[in-house]
Write an enzyme that holds these catalytic residues in place. Structure first.
Site, PDB file in Angstrom:
ATOM      1  N   ASP A 196       0.910  -1.319   0.174  1.00  0.00           N
ATOM      2  CA  ASP A 196      -0.122  -0.122  -0.176  1.00  0.00           C
ATOM      3  C   ASP A 196       0.779   1.253   0.189  1.00  0.00           C
ATOM      4  O   ASP A 196       1.698   1.226   0.105  1.00  0.00           O
ATOM      5  CB  ASP A 196      -0.965   0.328   1.285  1.00  0.00           C
ATOM      6  CG  ASP A 196       0.274  -0.145   2.364  1.00  0.00           C
ATOM      7  OD1 ASP A 196       1.151  -0.719   3.136  1.00  0.00           O
ATOM      8  OD2 ASP A 196      -1.116  -1.066   3.549  1.00  0.00           O
TER       9      ASP A 196
ATOM     10  N   HIS B 214      -7.014  -4.895  10.139  1.00  0.00           N
ATOM     11  CA  HIS B 214      -7.022  -4.946   8.568  1.00  0.00           C
ATOM     12  C   HIS B 214      -5.464  -5.401   8.194  1.00  0.00           C
ATOM     13  O   HIS B 214      -4.675  -5.435   8.962  1.00  0.00           O
ATOM     14  CB  HIS B 214      -7.257  -2.704   8.137  1.00  0.00           C
ATOM     15  CG  HIS B 214      -6.002  -2.448   8.774  1.00  0.00           C
ATOM     16  ND1 HIS B 214      -6.059  -1.322   9.471  1.00  0.00           N
ATOM     17  CD2 HIS B 214      -5.011  -1.854   8.436  1.00  0.00           C
ATOM     18  CE1 HIS B 214      -5.159  -0.553   9.504  1.00  0.00           C
ATOM     19  NE2 HIS B 214      -3.950  -1.129   9.121  1.00  0.00           N
TER      20      HIS B 214
ATOM     21  N   ASN C 250      -7.575  -3.083  14.133  1.00  0.00           N
ATOM     22  CA  ASN C 250      -9.038  -3.050  14.038  1.00  0.00           C
ATOM     23  C   ASN C 250      -8.894  -4.282  13.040  1.00  0.00           C
ATOM     24  O   ASN C 250     -10.143  -4.891  12.052  1.00  0.00           O
ATOM     25  CB  ASN C 250     -10.169  -1.958  13.561  1.00  0.00           C
ATOM     26  CG  ASN C 250      -8.980  -1.447  11.688  1.00  0.00           C
ATOM     27  OD1 ASN C 250      -8.130  -2.314  11.095  1.00  0.00           O
ATOM     28  ND2 ASN C 250      -9.587  -0.962  10.970  1.00  0.00           N
TER      29      ASN C 250
ATOM     30  N   GLU D 262     -10.085  -1.700   4.733  1.00  0.00           N
ATOM     31  CA  GLU D 262     -10.369  -1.649   6.358  1.00  0.00           C
ATOM     32  C   GLU D 262     -11.785  -2.532   6.507  1.00  0.00           C
ATOM     33  O   GLU D 262     -12.174  -3.355   5.124  1.00  0.00           O
ATOM     34  CB  GLU D 262     -10.624  -0.239   6.185  1.00  0.00           C
ATOM     35  CG  GLU D 262      -9.427   0.638   6.453  1.00  0.00           C
ATOM     36  CD  GLU D 262      -8.780   1.070   6.901  1.00  0.00           C
ATOM     37  OE1 GLU D 262      -8.336  -0.493   8.440  1.00  0.00           O
ATOM     38  OE2 GLU D 262      -8.591   1.218   7.553  1.00  0.00           O
TER      39      GLU D 262
HETATM   40  C1  GLP Z   1      -0.563  -0.241   8.982  1.00  0.00           C
HETATM   41  C2  GLP Z   1       0.159  -0.723   7.093  1.00  0.00           C
HETATM   42  C3  GLP Z   1       0.113  -2.129   7.775  1.00  0.00           C
HETATM   43  C4  GLP Z   1       0.194  -2.470   8.461  1.00  0.00           C
HETATM   44  C5  GLP Z   1      -1.086  -2.086   9.826  1.00  0.00           C
HETATM   45  C6  GLP Z   1       0.027  -2.666  10.873  1.00  0.00           C
HETATM   46  O1  GLP Z   1      -1.244   0.565   8.589  1.00  0.00           O
HETATM   47  N1  GLP Z   1      -1.385  -0.130   6.017  1.00  0.00           N
HETATM   48  O2  GLP Z   1       0.305  -3.018   6.600  1.00  0.00           O
HETATM   49  O3  GLP Z   1       0.371  -3.865   9.313  1.00  0.00           O
HETATM   50  O4  GLP Z   1      -1.512  -0.788   9.499  1.00  0.00           O
HETATM   51  O5  GLP Z   1       0.775  -1.774  11.455  1.00  0.00           O
HETATM   52  P1  GLP Z   1       1.890  -1.409  12.904  1.00  0.00           P
HETATM   53  O6  GLP Z   1       2.672  -2.747  12.543  1.00  0.00           O
HETATM   54  O7  GLP Z   1       2.574   0.034  12.866  1.00  0.00           O
HETATM   55  O8  GLP Z   1       0.897  -1.734  13.790  1.00  0.00           O
END
Ligand code: GLP
Length: 250
Positions: A67, A138, A136, A143
């Site tokens: 992403d 995702h 959440n 989402e």
């Molecule tokens: C982000 C990314 C995801 C990631 C998730 C967790 O927003 N888009 O690919 O896995 O949220 O992030 P973190 O590892 O910082 O908790």
């Protein structure tokens, strides 16, 4: 779906790095699906260490990230392009042009998303998809309450996701409202998936994804139906599992 619970973050990260290196050793020209986020920082550090000590090479591999924020060019310090460059690509031996991320800065992000989906297909699909998980539930930026069979597209971020990601931005900046993300069907097409989750703040999402129903409410739950998905957790991320005894310490 296999679940491995490791005693701490370092051993969970080491297990994911082991798997990735094994896959690259067996197929050096693997197509890797890569993720960003705080969870991935120690994984990239570990892979850089292994590269420097001669244990892995990325010279024949390709990568596609999950992403990118809409409106952010590769030089923006909070862009995922920048994150990947600084944390990983600058320090290992991918060939120029081997690393791909969605073009969030495109004047037509929807068209850029379609082109990205096509480029994954043209590369032969993803051999190994690495995933984190949002609080959440995702994955990528898919989402809750979207489609379980989505493809790469523009997604509007949930307020809770923007709040969670505020920590990567300075006080006078807020995370963008939209991102281009690889879709759930695209993730499900990957031949293997490894999801890494560490820390207590992921325990609800992990419980919902692994033990709840397959539901758009928890996008990661779709992995229950993937033929080769491994979920790698530290004890804290596993701490809300009801059937913890089924997932004995690895
Ligand atoms: C982000 C990314 C995801 C990631 C998730 C967790 O927003 N888009 O690919 O896995 O949220 O992030 P973190 O590892 O910082 O908790």
């Amino acid at each position: 779906m296999r679940v491995r619970v490791l005693p701490d973050e370092a051993s969970a990260v080491a297990l994911v790095a082991d798997r990735l290196c094994e896959i690259l050793a067996a197929k050096p020209d693997s197509v890797l699906g890569l993720a960003t986020g705080g969870t991935m920082e120690p994984l990239y550090a570990e892979l850089v260490t292994r590269f420097r000590s001669g244990h892995v090479s990325f010279a024949q591999a390709k990568s596609f990230n999950l992403d990118e924020y809409v409106g952010m060019g590769p030089d923006h310090p909070q862009s995922y392009h920048h994150f990947m460059q600084r944390r990983f690509f600058d320090h290992v031996d991918f060939q120029p042009g081997a690393n791909h991320l969605p073009d969030g800065a495109s004047p037509d992000p929807a068209q850029a998303a379609d082109a990205y989906e096509a480029s994954i297909r043209d590369a032969g699909g993803i051999d190994l998809q690495i995933l984190g998980i949002g609080r959440n539930g995702h994955i990528g930026f898919n989402e809750p309450h979207g489609s379980l069979c989505s493809r790469t597209r523009v997604e509007t971020l949930a307020p809770s996701t923007r709040e969670a990601n505020q920590r990567f931005f300075s006080e006078d900046q807020t995370p963008p409202r939209q991102a281009v993300t690889v879709g759930l069907a695209t993730i499900m097409d990957a031949r293997r998936v490894i999801l890494l989750a560490t820390g207590q703040d992921k325990n609800w999402a992990v419980h919902a994804a692994l033990e709840g129903p397959v539901s758009t409410r928890t996008p990661a739950s779709v992995l229950q139906t993937h033929p080769d998905a491994t979920i790698v957790l530290d004890r804290m991320a596993a701490s809300a599992l009801e059937f913890e005894d089924r997932h004995a310490l690895a």
